[in-house]
Design an enzyme around this catalytic site. Structure first.
Site, PDB file in Angstrom:
ATOM      1  N   HIS A  84     -14.188 -45.238  22.474  1.00 27.19           N
ATOM      2  CA  HIS A  84     -13.119 -46.051  23.059  1.00 27.19           C
ATOM      3  C   HIS A  84     -12.999 -45.660  24.528  1.00 27.19           C
ATOM      4  O   HIS A  84     -13.261 -44.511  24.904  1.00 27.19           O
ATOM      5  CB  HIS A  84     -11.805 -45.804  22.342  1.00 27.19           C
ATOM      6  N   GLU A  86     -10.666 -44.904  26.697  1.00 21.21           N
ATOM      7  CA  GLU A  86      -9.871 -43.741  27.115  1.00 21.21           C
ATOM      8  C   GLU A  86     -10.569 -42.429  26.772  1.00 21.21           C
ATOM      9  O   GLU A  86     -10.586 -41.485  27.569  1.00 21.21           O
ATOM     10  CB  GLU A  86      -8.492 -43.777  26.445  1.00 21.21           C
ATOM     11  N   ARG A  91     -13.853 -37.645  28.415  1.00 19.82           N
ATOM     12  CA  ARG A  91     -15.064 -36.831  28.275  1.00 19.82           C
ATOM     13  C   ARG A  91     -15.866 -36.837  29.574  1.00 19.82           C
ATOM     14  O   ARG A  91     -16.418 -35.807  29.985  1.00 19.82           O
ATOM     15  CB  ARG A  91     -15.911 -37.324  27.106  1.00 19.82           C
ATOM     16  N   CYS A 146      -4.845 -47.925  21.857  1.00 22.15           N
ATOM     17  CA  CYS A 146      -4.692 -48.280  20.451  1.00 22.15           C
ATOM     18  C   CYS A 146      -3.804 -47.259  19.754  1.00 22.15           C
ATOM     19  O   CYS A 146      -3.739 -46.101  20.151  1.00 22.15           O
ATOM     20  CB  CYS A 146      -6.054 -48.370  19.766  1.00 22.15           C
ATOM     21  N   CYS A 212      -6.236 -43.736  20.240  1.00 23.09           N
ATOM     22  CA  CYS A 212      -6.195 -43.270  21.639  1.00 23.09           C
ATOM     23  C   CYS A 212      -4.784 -42.820  22.019  1.00 23.09           C
ATOM     24  O   CYS A 212      -4.611 -41.883  22.796  1.00 23.09           O
ATOM     25  CB  CYS A 212      -6.681 -44.375  22.570  1.00 23.09           C
ATOM     26  N   LYS A 215      -4.492 -39.287  20.685  1.00 24.36           N
ATOM     27  CA  LYS A 215      -5.308 -38.343  21.453  1.00 24.36           C
ATOM     28  C   LYS A 215      -4.689 -38.067  22.821  1.00 24.36           C
ATOM     29  O   LYS A 215      -4.701 -36.927  23.300  1.00 24.36           O
ATOM     30  CB  LYS A 215      -6.735 -38.876  21.588  1.00 24.36           C
TER      31      LYS A 215
END
Length: 420
Positions: A84, A86, A91, A146, A212, A215
């Site tokens: 995804h 984001e 990363r 999301c 997301c 996270k």
């Protein structure tokens, strides 16, 4: 303070500069591809008041897919679990920081990271590198993340806005405790303030990748650093300052509930690790967003993902480089688990060669025979693990670890590479 529109524009310009092969396509008059975009922007506050020249897009990513849980054991540190936008952008930002640190050891100046002084290091704050104090971190997302931060938008998009029927509360709680998929994706969209898993589509294979929103909420506790990066880069100055969403995608009640100190994260407000970010709106829209195209055009999800940092560019499909099969080491992204571990290990070895002392033993990081799971469970990441556990217990209940891809080592990677 940089203007919110300027931060968004910084990401949009960086994407526009990418070659066409990394972008969605306008297929024909009847259809058009779309994809979410996210980018991390660094503001040099030492040069404020800022114009757009004081802003740098350090990383961006596009994408909307993740790896099914059944395929995690075969990822082998090569295939990304979640691409995804984001997640990919975060990363990529970590890769940017590691590359900047490597540049410092090669004699290049960095506007964004520094080598810490020996008197700053201790057994609990042992990382030799840090993001500079005058650098502020922003993130632009072309779509609402999301999960919980986008549930009101999901409800509005339904032809029938009646909440889907819920099973009894006791059954939901039991299912979550048993690691069931009851509340994955957009299922039971009227349930708010909960941890959700990808994907949203009910007919897609189940995953254990958290949304997301979840996270990003966790990043308010751990910083934007991944576990591997946080072994060498101090997290204290690596927290997100502001999340920027298009006006059409920002529902303040949703973002406050998902991220704010008065929402589900309220139980962490007295902890040292929780550092909430602001959420603001921009008038800028991404030309390949879900709101792009002509009224009569059919929007088709784009199957490629773009990754960018000032040091790297990639086109990814299904978690690996375009044109490569999953599992092929030659298809490994620079932000894959293996690649990131190798980059951080190389940096640690260069620190040793430069006789730069670190007050902890980095053997678990540099031992090629050590597997990834052992490293993640080592004392080098014990403090981070404690912070995550606290956040899961207090505010992010239902967070299930995406396990099964930790038995690889750099030694086996080198052996497999020779075979190929």
């Amino acid at each position: 303070m940089p203007a919110d529109d300027d931060v968004a524009e910084c990401v949009l310009r960086a994407f526009d500069a990418l070659p066409p092969k990394r972008k969605p396509r306008a297929r024909d008059a009847a259809s058009r591809e779309w994809v979410p975009l996210a980018g991390v922007v660094l503001a040099n506050m030492a040069s404020m008041p800022a114009d757009t020249g004081a802003l740098t897009c350090a990383a961006l990513g596009t994408g909307m897919k993740c790896l099914p849980a059944s395929r995690i054991p075969a990822a082998n540190g090569v295939v990304l679990h979640d691409w995804h936008a984001e997640v990919l952008a975060i990363r990529a930002f970590n890769r940017f920081l590691i590359d900047e640190c490597a540049g410092l050891l090669s004699g290049r100046e960095s506007e964004f990271v520094r080598l810490r002084e020996q008197h700053e290091l201790s057994l609990t704050s042992f990382q030799p590198f840090a993001v500079r104090d005058h650098v502020r971190i922003y993130m632009y997302c072309s779509e609402a993340p999301c999960g919980d931060a986008s549930m009101e938008l999901t409800m509005e998009a339904q032809e029938d806005a009646t909440p889907w029927a819920l099973p009894p509360k006791a059954a939901v709680e039991a299912a979550v405790a048993e690691d069931a998929q009851v509340l994955r994706g957009r299922g039971y969209f009227s349930e708010l303030g909960i941890v959700r898993r990808k994907p949203a589509r009910p007919d897609a294979p189940p995953t254990l990748s958290k949304s997301c929103t979840d996270k990003l909420a966790m990043k308010q506790c751990t910083s934007l650093l991944t576990g591997i990066s946080s072994i060498l880069v101090n997290p204290q100055t690596a927290y997100l300052h502001t999340l920027i969403l298009p006006e059409s995608q920002h529902v303040p009640t949703a973002t406050t509930r998902a991220f704010g100190a008065s929402g589900r994260m309220s139980g962490l407000t007295n902890t040292d690790s929780y550092r909430p970010f602001d959420v603001v709106s921009t008038s800028r829209e991404f030309k390949w967003s879900r709101r792009s195209g002509q009224p009569n055009q059919t929007l088709v999800p784009c199957n490629i993902s773009a990754l960018y940092t000032p040091h790297h560019q990639e086109t990814l499909i299904n978690g690996v480089l375009q044109g490569r099969k999953q599992g092929d080491l030659r298809g490994m992204s620079v932000v894959s688990k293996r690649s990131m571990w190798k980059a951080v290990t190389d940096l640690a070895l260069r620190l040793r060669d430069a006789e730069i002392a670190v007050p902890v033993d980095l053997a678990g990081l540099t031992d090629a025979s050590c597997d990834y799971g052992t490293l993640k469970g080592s004392g080098l990441l014990a403090a981070r693990a404690l912070v995550k556990s606290e956040a899961e217990k207090i505010s992010l209940k239902g967070w299930v670890r995406n396990v099964g891809d930790s038995s690889f080592s750099l030694e086996t990677a080198q052996s497999e590479k020779r075979k190929t």
